[in-house]
Structure formats: structure tokens, C-alpha cells
Design an enzyme around this catalytic site. Sequence first.
Site, short mmCIF file in Angstrom:
data_model
loop_
_atom_site.label_atom_id
_atom_site.label_comp_id
_atom_site.label_asym_id
_atom_site.label_seq_id
_atom_site.Cartn_x
_atom_site.Cartn_y
_atom_site.Cartn_z
N SER A 52 -3.86 10.16 3.77
CA SER A 52 -3.75 9.22 2.65
C SER A 52 -2.37 9.29 2.01
O SER A 52 -2.11 8.63 1.02
CB SER A 52 -4.83 9.53 1.60
OG SER A 52 -4.78 10.89 1.23
N ASN A 79 -10.98 18.38 -4.24
CA ASN A 79 -11.97 17.44 -4.79
C ASN A 79 -11.79 17.23 -6.29
O ASN A 79 -11.85 16.10 -6.78
CB ASN A 79 -13.39 17.91 -4.49
CG ASN A 79 -13.66 17.97 -3.00
OD1 ASN A 79 -12.84 17.51 -2.20
ND2 ASN A 79 -14.78 18.55 -2.60
N HIS A 134 -16.12 -30.68 -19.99
CA HIS A 134 -16.31 -31.29 -18.67
C HIS A 134 -15.00 -31.91 -18.16
O HIS A 134 -15.04 -32.88 -17.38
CB HIS A 134 -17.41 -32.36 -18.68
CG HIS A 134 -18.67 -31.91 -19.34
ND1 HIS A 134 -19.68 -31.28 -18.66
CD2 HIS A 134 -19.07 -31.97 -20.65
CE1 HIS A 134 -20.67 -30.99 -19.50
NE2 HIS A 134 -20.31 -31.39 -20.72
N SER A 180 9.75 -28.51 -3.40
CA SER A 180 9.13 -28.68 -2.09
C SER A 180 10.24 -28.79 -1.04
O SER A 180 11.33 -29.27 -1.34
CB SER A 180 8.28 -29.95 -2.10
OG SER A 180 8.18 -30.48 -0.79
N LYS A 183 9.32 -32.98 -6.18
CA LYS A 183 8.27 -32.02 -6.54
C LYS A 183 8.76 -30.86 -7.40
O LYS A 183 9.84 -30.34 -7.20
CB LYS A 183 7.65 -31.42 -5.26
CG LYS A 183 6.76 -32.36 -4.49
CD LYS A 183 5.51 -32.80 -5.25
CE LYS A 183 4.47 -31.72 -5.36
NZ LYS A 183 3.87 -31.37 -4.07
N ASN A 192 6.64 -27.56 -8.40
CA ASN A 192 5.33 -26.94 -8.22
C ASN A 192 5.18 -25.70 -9.10
O ASN A 192 6.12 -24.91 -9.24
CB ASN A 192 5.13 -26.54 -6.76
CG ASN A 192 5.15 -27.76 -5.84
OD1 ASN A 192 4.73 -28.85 -6.22
ND2 ASN A 192 5.66 -27.58 -4.63
N GLU A 217 -0.09 -20.75 -9.96
CA GLU A 217 -1.06 -20.83 -8.86
C GLU A 217 -1.32 -19.45 -8.27
O GLU A 217 -2.45 -19.10 -7.91
CB GLU A 217 -0.56 -21.78 -7.77
CG GLU A 217 -0.61 -23.24 -8.19
CD GLU A 217 0.16 -24.15 -7.24
OE1 GLU A 217 0.10 -23.95 -6.02
OE2 GLU A 217 0.84 -25.07 -7.74
N TYR A 223 -18.57 15.21 -3.23
CA TYR A 223 -17.45 14.50 -2.62
C TYR A 223 -17.77 14.12 -1.18
O TYR A 223 -18.37 14.88 -0.42
CB TYR A 223 -16.18 15.37 -2.64
CG TYR A 223 -14.99 14.67 -1.99
CD1 TYR A 223 -14.21 13.79 -2.73
CD2 TYR A 223 -14.69 14.86 -0.64
CE1 TYR A 223 -13.15 13.11 -2.13
CE2 TYR A 223 -13.64 14.19 -0.05
CZ TYR A 223 -12.87 13.32 -0.79
OH TYR A 223 -11.83 12.65 -0.20
N LYS A 226 -8.50 4.82 -3.84
CA LYS A 226 -7.13 4.67 -4.30
C LYS A 226 -6.47 3.35 -3.93
O LYS A 226 -5.85 2.70 -4.80
CB LYS A 226 -6.29 5.86 -3.84
CG LYS A 226 -6.53 7.07 -4.76
CD LYS A 226 -5.94 8.34 -4.27
CE LYS A 226 -6.73 8.95 -3.15
NZ LYS A 226 -8.13 9.27 -3.50
N1 ARG Z 1 -7.11 12.74 0.07
C1 ARG Z 1 -8.39 13.04 -0.45
C2 ARG Z 1 -8.90 11.86 -1.27
O1 ARG Z 1 -8.14 11.05 -1.59
C3 ARG Z 1 -8.33 14.25 -1.33
C4 ARG Z 1 -9.62 15.02 -1.42
C5 ARG Z 1 -9.92 15.58 -0.10
N2 ARG Z 1 -10.96 16.57 -0.17
C6 ARG Z 1 -11.54 17.02 0.90
N3 ARG Z 1 -12.42 17.91 0.77
N4 ARG Z 1 -11.27 16.53 2.11
O2 ARG Z 1 -10.05 11.76 -1.58
#
Ligand code: ARG
Length: 458
Positions: A23, A110, A156, A277, A283, A285, A290, A317, A325
Site C-alpha cells: 500500500s 493494526n 419544477h 470549443s 461557445k 462552456n 460541470e 483487522y 485509504k
Molecule cells: N497497510 C495496512 C493497511 O493499510 C496496515 C495494517 C496491516 N496490518 C496487518 N496486520 N497486515 O491496512
Amino acid sequence: MAKMWAGVTSGQTSKLADDFNSSLHFDWRMYRQDIQGSMAHAAMLADCDIITHMESQQIIAGLQSILEDLDSGKLTFDRPCEDIHMFVEEILTERIGEPGKKLHTARSRNDQVALDLRMYLRSEAGEIRQLTKAVIKALAGQAEAGQGYIVPGYTHLQRAQPILFGHHLLAYAMMLLRDDARIRDAMVRMNFSPIGSCALAGTTYPTDRRSEAAALGFDGICLNSIDGVSDRDFCLELMSVFSIEMMHLSRLAEELILWSSLEFRFVRIDDAFTTGSSIMPQKKNSDMAELVRGKTGRVYGDLMALLTALKGLPLAYNKDMQEDKEAIFDAVDTVKMCLQIMAPMLETMKPLPENMKKAAQQGFINATDLADYLTRKGVPFRTAYKLAGSIVADCMDKGLVLENYPLEEYLKHSDRFDGDVYDAVNLENCVSRRISEGGTGPASVASQLSYVKEQLKK
Ligand code: ARG
């Protein structure tokens, strides 16, 4: 490659799995919070005699150097690390050796990730509140300048009753004030620290979760460690609020698009926020408006993605939760971008009161006032409503409006009519007579404006 967590498994994962699992390419954005959290953790560990003060100082100094190098760009995120937590710990240990390996005592990724995310969102939500206020300020500014402009109010999307342009804009200010209040409320619930929940069950070390939480600016701690690591309500709650706020922005954006079209011509959006445009030279826009309307869908999607990812997850977890995220980051980025563009677009927008007035003079938006006039003269409202309807129909046939419909014609419909009927259907009077609190009368609009300004000062 062998992992820091190689234990019962060999830690030899495939490259594909590493890439799939990692990640770091998105959670790097929490590096400041991660480091700040780790500094507080090291300090707490020393205060509780779990590590020595010397070790704690070395850890904090090492983390400080990492922070500075990341801030300056000297250090980049191009390492094959699983996430930002592993990344920081790995570099710390490279830099300071053995004490670095003690940082992860009495915590787990976690609780660490839950902590980082709460801290990150606390700061982002604070910024979003400021940006929201800037849009409210722009709306209030236009409402103040356009306090006297009469424009048709619609239901309306049909011309309904005359209103003040400022009244219409302040409706959006009220909505955004509530959005701001919702963010504030969500932040209150979010500001409890999960750190020290560890993997899920707490720890055997004599930690002090409360002092660590206080050092990081939290109002308290998550009281249940399983909840501490499993809860993502705070993400969902913020995304719900962002979705509502985007819905409001999309309605405003839609009106800007309509109002700036040739069909309405109530406002002119500054060239800085429009495009041309590639083939139609005439135009202009409203792309920015939008896009605000369009990006609303993304934020709803982010909310749905996380709700769905969390649905049915057993405690505590699960790696599914790493999906939180990208959803929340995208929602945060999108809301910020939209608010950032809306404020100056509103500030520079030029109202065209002549056109507003022209539109207000067509469409018989003073017909309710005609019925109210007869009612004041003793005609029951339902009868008055019918009479006004047939007068409007007659005006349409004759190509007239209520303002120039001759008195002898009025008298054919009812003997209650008098010369003062023209006063009653005059648009300025129609507006200024709407004296009910919250209505479109100038005094009411002025008091709405001062309410909004008062709220902005808070
Ligand atoms: N990268 C993990 C997340 O975003 C962090 C927590 C990972 N914990 C684990 N026990 N693998 O959730």
C-alpha cells in the site's frame, strides 16, 4: 524477498504478491502522521520504563531525520516496502540500529494504521472546513452585492414567484454551513486514539495509552481495543458528509451552468473558469461547474466502495481494510479540489440583474400576489386563485401581463378590483411584502446575511 515479519512463514513472497499487497504507493501520504505517532509512542515507552530514555531519544532523533529527509525530498518512497509503517521502521533501523527495533513494542500495525488515518483525516477535515467557509464567504459576498436583484424563483424549473437573487444564494450558504457543522461533529467522534489497542487484544506491557493519546492531541482513547483496530466509521461518516456536501455543490454547479446559458443569462462566469470549443467559436462552456457536478459521483462511489468493503467483515483487522485509504483519499482530494474551484468561480461571477428582471417580468410570477390581493379584499382564497388563473389566461391571449392589464378588464372578473391592483402586482412590492421570517423580503434576506456572516466569524 524475505520479510521483516518472516516467522512461521519463510517470508519468501512472490513479486506479484508483493505488488498486490503493498500500500506504500498510496499510504505514503500519511508519513508525517506515522512519524509523529511513532515519536509519541517512543516517548511513552520510555516514560513507562518499557525502553530506556536513551533509546527513546535515539528513536525520536532518527525519526526526526527521516521526517526532514522525506520533507526535503532527499528520501523517496522507492523501496519495496509493504506499507508506510514498514518503510519508516526499516529506515529507522538502518539509521540507528538496535534501538530502532524496539519502537514496535506494545503496538501493532493494526492500531498504528488506525491512528495514522485518524490523524491524517483530522488535518484534512480541518482544511475542508476552511475551504467550505471560503465558498460560503463567496456566496455571502455575491448575496450582499445582489441583495436588490429580483429574479424568478423556480419550482419544477418553471418560473414561480419573484425572489431576491441574494435569497437564492443564501440558501446554498445555509446548506454549506450545515455541512461544515457535520464535519465538525464527525471530527469530535473521530478524535479518540486507537493506539495501544495493539493487534486487537491490548498488551501485556504497562503502557499509558492516555498520555500517548493526549500527546497526539486526542480527546481520549478508544475504550475497546477490538473496536479501536476495527472501526472505520470515522471514514464512512466523513465520506457521508462529503457526499452530502458534494450533492449541494452539484446543485449549485448545475444552477451556474443554467444561469450562464443563453436561455437564462442571469450570470456571466469569468473566462478564467470557462473553456471554449475546438470547433464552435461562439461557445463558452462551464466546464469547471460541470466537473464539480460530475465529480460528485466519484465521492458517492468512494463512500459505497468502503461501505461495501466493510460489510460483513468479521472482527478485528482484515486486510480488506487497507482498501479504506484509496477511497477516503480520493474523496478528500475531490472535495478539496471542488471547493477550491468553486470559491473563486463564485467570487468572480458577474450577475446580470437586467436579464434577471426581464425574466421576472415574464411568466406571471406575480399571480400568487394577485390572488392574495383579492383575498385581502375579502374574496376567499380558492375563489381568488381561480379568478387570478382566468386573468392570467386572458393576459396570455391578449399578449399582456398583469402589470399592464387594463383596470376595466380586471373589473370584468371581479368588482373588488381597484387602481391599487397595480401596486399589488408590482414585482418590487411582491418581494418586499414577503415579510415572513426566512422569506424573500429585503429585511429577511438582510438578517439571513448577517446570520451567515456571524457563523463565518466563529
Ligand atoms: N497497510 C495496512 C493497511 O493499510 C496496515 C495494517 C496491516 N496490518 C496487518 N496486520 N497486515 O491496512
